[in-house]
Enzyme design. Structure first.
Site, short mmCIF file in Angstrom:
data_model
loop_
_atom_site.label_atom_id
_atom_site.label_comp_id
_atom_site.label_asym_id
_atom_site.label_seq_id
_atom_site.Cartn_x
_atom_site.Cartn_y
_atom_site.Cartn_z
N HIS A 23 0.86 -1.19 0.00
CA HIS A 23 0.00 0.00 0.00
C HIS A 23 0.89 1.23 0.00
O HIS A 23 1.56 1.52 -0.97
CB HIS A 23 -0.93 -0.05 1.21
CG HIS A 23 -2.06 0.94 1.19
ND1 HIS A 23 -2.33 1.76 0.14
CD2 HIS A 23 -2.99 1.26 2.14
CE1 HIS A 23 -3.38 2.52 0.40
NE2 HIS A 23 -3.79 2.25 1.62
N HIS A 28 -2.22 -1.11 -11.43
CA HIS A 28 -3.11 -0.61 -10.39
C HIS A 28 -4.38 -1.45 -10.38
O HIS A 28 -4.79 -1.99 -11.41
CB HIS A 28 -3.45 0.87 -10.63
CG HIS A 28 -4.12 1.53 -9.47
ND1 HIS A 28 -5.49 1.56 -9.31
CD2 HIS A 28 -3.60 2.18 -8.39
CE1 HIS A 28 -5.78 2.20 -8.19
NE2 HIS A 28 -4.66 2.59 -7.61
N ASP A 43 2.94 5.96 -7.54
CA ASP A 43 4.20 5.66 -6.86
C ASP A 43 5.40 5.72 -7.80
O ASP A 43 6.53 5.87 -7.35
CB ASP A 43 4.12 4.28 -6.20
CG ASP A 43 3.09 4.22 -5.10
OD1 ASP A 43 3.05 5.15 -4.29
OD2 ASP A 43 2.31 3.25 -5.06
#
Length: 470
Positions: free
Chosen positions: A295, A346, A405
């Protein structure tokens, strides 16, 4: 003559070490028995149609609730099939790109304005925004001796761990912590939102001092500064930062602030909130969730992966050489052995992650100014090459894009922010979303305690008397 005090202490220490080693040996041995009784066959998940990870067979999420706070779109359903679309993210119905364009074009920092929107549902007026900023500035102050007693006395090498413990500790400083009337809930929420950056800054200072042997620098937040400005002011020894750095960090915080009720940490917060527990327990659970590498800890793994790529690929501009090394990573022959290219893919976004698209634009500008374009272009190459390589190696044809990210860690690196602060910065942003979901869960008139089912598949056994056990 009996043993001396010194001999007694040595003997006590010897016995303690002996007992510790015996305990470790026992635990290691008993783990084998645990494994024998705990192996669950994958066939059960198919037999009972278990939604692993609360996801359907086609990758869509299991519907667990409704929300007015945020929405994430990465595909549409047509004739029962997922059709990829460019990613969209909405805060209270406002497209994230439109929101960011709104405050950046008018020269404002966006954290406070976006926090108001998520918490109260609508955009603030000029007067409301000024009052909200003043309220957050007032609430930044930690309780007397909190830093000394709760952070410096028991420092942690992990800032997220210290943040979670500090949130739980704040319960003790609240004169009415279990009062969940709406005004009190909002008061508690805004205090947590305001205090998160201060706790992170102080926890980081303690970590640097006690574990990295650095000097201890603690800076009080400045009431006239924004959240982004205050954070940079607080974590730097000399308090210095540029306007560009502050605005870029502010953008990152806004992009990370909310991502729907289905993400792991927001859902954890809602699960605990549905039980009727206090806000401190619910938010601490969310922090613990975000700490995980699957996460919020993902951006740190992205940067570790790129350090490995940079060290093993001689020519960063050679797509063939980059692709060859990425193939090794996918085949678990390089990298951390996971077979994952961090920053790619994702659960919802397919064609694009709007957060990554926005951040990438700003990252390229900063990279040009910082002399880091070669590194930025390497990130672009990994983003460009990975989907086809992933399909070739795994045989899977799912749509894949870079997620937020991929570029957030690079942006932090360009600002000189240490990697141990990447995930805590995520928490400083996401605390707003958590609190919004917390309040919505508690005051949802149709709410019930969240309790999913687990199918028990263990065989029945009879009790065996102690004397008859092998």
């Amino acid at each position: 003559m009996g043993p001396t005090i010194y001999e007694t202490l040595i003997e006590a220490q010897r016995k303690a070490i002996e007992q510790y080693n015996a305990s470790v040996d026992f635990i290691q041995g008993i783990c084998g028995e645990f494994e024998r009784y705990t192996q669950i066959s994958p066939k059960y998940y198919e037999k009972y149609d278990v939604k692993r990870g609360l996801r359907n067979q086609d990758g869509t999420g299991v519907m667990a609730g409704v929300t007015l706070i945020g929405n994430v779109r990465g595909y549409v359903m047509q004739d029962g099939e997922k059709v990829p679309i460019p990613g969209e993210l909405y805060y209270r119905g406002i497209n994230i790109q439109e929101l960011i364009d709104g405050f950046t074009l008018e020269g404002r920092f966006g954290y406070e304005e976006t926090a108001y929107l998520l918490m109260f549902g609508g955009l603030p007026t000029t007067e409301e925004l000024a009052q909200f900023r003043s309220t957050l500035a007032f609430f930044r102050e930690l309780p007397p001796k909190f830093t000394e007693d709760m952070i410096l006395t028991a420092p942690s090498h992990d800032v997220m761990n210290k943040l979670a413990r500090s949130v739980l500790a704040l319960y003790s400083y609240d004169p009415d912590p279990d009062n969940n009337t709406l005004p009190i809930e909002m008061l508690q929420a805004l205090r947590l939102i305001a205090r998160f950056p201060v706790i992170v800054a102080h926890a980081f200072a303690a970590k640097k001092h006690y574990f990295d042997k650095d000097s201890l620098y603690l800076h009080r937040p400045q009431p006239e500064l924004s959240v982004a400005e205050n954070f940079l002011y607080s974590v730097r020894h000399d308090n210095q930062f540029s306007e560009e750095e502050a605005r870029l960090l502010d953008l990152c915080l806004v992009l990370h602030m909310e991502h729907g009720g289905g993400n792991n940490s927001a859902f954890a917060c809602r699960v605990l909130s549905s039980s009727g527990t206090d806000i401190y327990s619910a938010i601490a659970a969310a922090v613990g969730s975000l700490k995980g590498p699957r996460h919020g800890g993902a951006n740190t793994r992205v940067m570790k992966m790129f350090s490995d790529i940079e060290a093993n690929v001689k020519d960063w501009k050679d797509d063939g050489e980059v692709a060859a090394y990425l193939t090794k990573i996918l085949k678990k022959e390089a990298g951390d052995g996971s077979g994952l290219i961090y920053g790619m893919g994702h659960a919802i976004y397919t064609v694009s992650d709007p957060r990554a698209v926005i951040l990438k634009q700003f990252a390229k500008r900063v990279a040009a100014k910082k002399g880091m374009l070669d590194e930025f272009e390497l990130f672009e190459a990994v983003e460009r090459l990975t989907p086809d390589l992933f399909h070739a190696v795994t045989g899977q044809d799912k749509a894949m894009c870079a997620n937020v990210d991929m570029y957030s860690g690079l942006v932090y690196k360009m600002m000189g922010i240490p990697s141990e602060l990447y995930t805590p910065l995520f928490a400083i942003a996401r605390i707003v979303g958590w609190c919004a979901h917390r309040v919505e869960e508690v005051y949802n008139p149709y709410g019930r305690i969240i309790r999913p089912a687990y199918k028990a598949v263990m065989p029945k056994r009879s009790f065996v008397p102690l004397a008859e056990r092998g």
